[in-house]
Design a protein around this motif. Structure first.
Motif, PDB file in Angstrom:
ATOM      1  N   VAL A  23      -5.767  -9.643  29.382  1.00  0.00           N
ATOM      2  CA  VAL A  23      -4.877  -8.609  28.869  1.00  0.00           C
ATOM      3  C   VAL A  23      -4.084  -8.045  30.246  1.00  0.00           C
ATOM      4  O   VAL A  23      -4.616  -7.967  31.123  1.00  0.00           O
ATOM      5  N   THR A  26      -4.898  -3.629  24.768  1.00  0.00           N
ATOM      6  CA  THR A  26      -3.664  -3.722  25.203  1.00  0.00           C
ATOM      7  C   THR A  26      -2.836  -2.503  24.965  1.00  0.00           C
ATOM      8  O   THR A  26      -3.642  -1.557  24.289  1.00  0.00           O
ATOM      9  N   TYR A  64      -9.832 -14.844  28.089  1.00  0.00           N
ATOM     10  CA  TYR A  64      -9.038 -13.981  27.585  1.00  0.00           C
ATOM     11  C   TYR A  64      -8.126 -13.052  28.861  1.00  0.00           C
ATOM     12  O   TYR A  64      -9.138 -12.814  29.642  1.00  0.00           O
ATOM     13  N   ILE A 104      -1.805 -11.130  24.218  1.00  0.00           N
ATOM     14  CA  ILE A 104      -3.281 -11.414  24.765  1.00  0.00           C
ATOM     15  C   ILE A 104      -3.332 -12.973  25.013  1.00  0.00           C
ATOM     16  O   ILE A 104      -2.750 -13.836  24.291  1.00  0.00           O
TER      17      ILE A 104
END
Ligand code: DGJ
Length: 700
Positions: free
Chosen positions: A128, A21, A126, A135
């Motif tokens: 981002v 990130t 997941y 997250i």
């Protein structure tokens, strides 16, 4: 150099994924048995640096420990709380994964695993973003054998989170009750298991599905904080495991313990998002990062400034009629309100909380020509119109319940406990949810309703669903999905409709509701003195643009406390200002002061609702909050009861340009940014419940 925007990297030789990130990195790998293991979550690291992160030291090597010392990405082995509990038809319950593949698309990573023997597939997701350090994680499970036996699910968490090893940990979270929501607790985390949960069918007033972890050293504006928030509005459970080896993990998801249902052959089961954030900016930096994330990636309409609502609840209670609502609307518009909301009592036999809930027909005695004359008058006064609804509930004394006693949550041979004289309609049933959607859709369409206050006023008890047999526990999940589905459809079909989430105040305020509503009624407690702590707790995660706050009468109906009108306004101005008092009884002087303060709020509204929030701390009962955009600041300061002789200290402002100069909009005086931050301001708050609004504009 670590990358500065979101990216996902995979290193096949180490079977390692790294998620980047803007400011942080997160890493996981597959172990030799294909179990996804947590590797790293903290300040940004490049892939080569992550590879260098040592494996976690093994705990004492004994036959009483799990063979794997590293935390799993979805706790499902070892001796800690389990994030996945599944039973196969032959009685086997352990899972053995085989890695299938992974997919990276834009900011999304999906890792697919399949059980080595049984027909179960799990995908760890997941996500981002390049403008957020949050997250987002969730899990999907799939029964891969369309003709096999169902699988038994007792726990399906969204994610397991693991911060780095630290000598000690501290837990921040909020607790509370009806009228005292969002009370911030900050406690040392004991060795052992700590469970945060709601078994009430709503995210709840009592516990709240987010937590923050630090090592005991973080402060409001410094220090490392790991935080997570579950986007779910029903029962939930987060199990924190601080093991004697010192390792900390927590696993969380929807549903509470003791619920089981079957995963049908071929069915896919998706868990709600459980999002995590690492910040080095202390609790304040953590809050601002969440506020930004909620604005950018959660709220359906973050950019629109929230209107000033007048709500009739505290003024007229259930005794609403066309005449008194028109009189209130006239006063509300006179002082500057922009949207008039008629609360409970406009339908069926609803003269109190004992009857009529579920009968969504306008009460013709009180509204002889229906709602339209009132709505037309509200529009003529230049305001938009909103209406209170409580779609998930029914009074036993209602035509709806007499016609459909089987529509409520209930169990054969068991009592149907009423709370606030009402029962819960089972929105897990498509016919019941369909009925609710239909009348809501018709109501909004036929009357051009601009705003709904969606209320929900009781916890679940005897939560059964006889027709669902062994899958009755699904109602805890499907009811919430039913609510979500109706909200989503209403928004899709009525793009201008705005919705306030309410559950007896803040009983259901969470990222799940915020992703489909515009603001939250965070508490039925409108006593401004109590409200400061409630708003403080709410602000830990949620932004001011979602925090509805009314100015009501003095003495307060709940606490009996008398507070100056200015203080009541200044507290409510820290969020989305609304008015909830009986304006018909306010004096001309009070109405004049209210008009002036509403005008001031309109000036600072873009700063409060779209600026960044800095909690400036509390000292000697004096507490303050700063909102800022690059060139404008609004500081609200309130004095809670003082002890005689207690010294005060100046309030130091945050995040100004030290070389800049700032003009006070009210006094005209000019201050150096460096002085405002290094020394601070010393507002004159001479007695209990005095308050001030300071507006500063950068002039150079
Ligand atoms: C509970 C809400 O929090 C109140 O604001 C009000 O709408 C009442 N319900 C109405 O019954």
């Amino acid at each position: 150099m670590p990358p500065s925007t979101a990216a996902i990297q995979f290193d096949p030789s180490h079977r390692l994924w790294v998620l980047h990130t803007p400011q942080t990195s997160y890493a996981l790998r597959l172990d030799e048995r294909d179990v996804p293991r947590h590797v790293y979550w903290g300040p940004a690291l490049a892939l080569a640096q992550v590879i260098d992160v040592p494996r976690r030291p093994l705990p004492a090597d004994s036959s009483f420990e799990s063979p794997a010392s590293e935390a799993g990405e979805l706790a499902g082995d070892g001796f800690g709380p389990q994030g996945l509990l599944v039973g196969f038809s032959d009685g086997t319950s352990a899972v053995e994964w085989r890695f299938v593949d992974h997919e990276v698309t834009a900011g999304d990573l999906a890792i697919r695993l399949r059980d080595r023997h049984y027909p179960l597939e799990a995908t760890l997701h997941y996500r981002v973003h390049d403008d957020s350090d949050v997250i987002v994680r969730w899990t999907t499970l799939r029964h891969t054998d369309a003709s096999g036996d169902p699988l038994l699910l007792t726990r399906t968490d969204s994610a397991t989170w693991t911060p780095p090893l630290r000598p000690r940990y501290r837990l921040s979270h909020v607790t509370g009750a009806w009228t005292s929501e969002f009370q911030l607790e900050r406690v040392a985390l004991p060795i052992g298991e700590t469970v945060l949960t709601s078994r009430r069918g709503v995210s709840s007033h009592q516990a709240h599905p987010w937590l923050m972890i630090d090592d005991g050293q973080a402060g409001e504006e410094h220090g490392e904080v790991w935080s997570t928030a579950l986007a779910w509005s029903g029962s939930w459970r987060i199990s924190i495991d601080h093991s004697p080896s010192g390792r900390l993990t927590w696993t969380g998801g929807f549903g509470h313990e003791g619920l089981t249902w079957r995963l049908r052959p071929g069915e896919t089961w998706r868990t709600p998002p459980f999002a995590g954030l690492f910040s080095t900016g202390g609790f304040g930096g953590t809050s601002r990062a969440w506020h930004d994330h909620v604005a950018r990636h959660v709220l359906p309409d973050p950019g629109t400034l929230r209107p000033i609502v007048y709500n009739s609840w505290e003024a007229t209670g259930w005794a609403v009629n066309e005449a008194n609502q028109k009189r209130l609307a006239a006063m509300a518009s006179r002082i500057g309100a922009e949207l008039f909301v008629m609360d409970d009592g406009w339908f069926g036999a609803r003269d109190g909380d004992a009857a009529g809930l579920g009968d969504w027909r306008v009460k013709t005695d009180n509204f002889p020509s229906g709602l339209d004359p009132l709505i037309a008058e509200v529009h003529r006064l230049g305001m938009r119109f909103g209406l209170w609804v409580e779609p998930e509930m029914v009074n036993p004394d209602s035509d709806l319940y007499r016609a459909h006693p089987d529509w409520v949550l209930h169990m054969p041979n068991r009592a149907r406990t009423t709370l606030r004289n009402q029962l819960v309609l089972n929105f897990a049933r498509p016919d019941v949810a369909g009925w609710a959607h239909k009348w809501l859709d018709t109501l909004v369409r036929d009357h051009h309703i601009d705003y709904l206050k969606w209320d929900m006023n009781r916890a679940f008890t005897e939560a059964g669903w006889p027709d669902a047999g062994p899958d009755a526990s699904r109602l805890w999940i499907e009811h919430v999905r039913g609510v979500y589905c109706i909200l989503d459809r209403l928004r899709d079909d009525h793009p201008d409709l705005r919705i306030q989430a309410c559950a007896g105040g803040g009983g259901r305020s969470d990222l799940g509701m915020l992703s489909r509503t515009d603001e939250v009624w965070i508490s039925d407690n409108t006593d401004a003195a109590d409200r400061i702590a409630i708003q403080h707790g709410y602000s830990q995660l949620y932004p001011a643009r979602t925090m509805a706050a009314w100015v009501t009468d003095s003495p307060n109906f709940l606490t009996g406390r008398r507070l100056p009108l200015r203080f009541r306004f200044h507290v409510a101005m820290a969020g989305v200002l609304g008015i909830g008092g009986n304006l018909l009884e306010w004096t001309e002087e009070e109405l004049g002061e209210a008009t002036d303060l509403i005008g001031r709020y309109k000036q600072i509204r873009p700063i409060v609702q779209h600026g960044r929030q800095y909690r400036l701390g509390t000292h000697a009962g004096r507490t303050a909050v700063q909102y800022s955009t690059p060139d404008q600041l609004a500081v609200l300061a309130w004095q809670l009861p003082l002890r005689a002789g207690q010294p005060t200290v100046p309030i130091r402002l945050r995040n100004l340009d030290p070389t800049g100069r700032y003009r006070d909009a009210d006094t005209g005086s000019i201050h150096h940014g460096a002085v405002l931050m290094a020394h601070g301001i010393d507002p004159d708050l001479p007695t209990d419940y005095t308050s001030t609004l300071i507006r500063l504009t950068r002039i150079g």
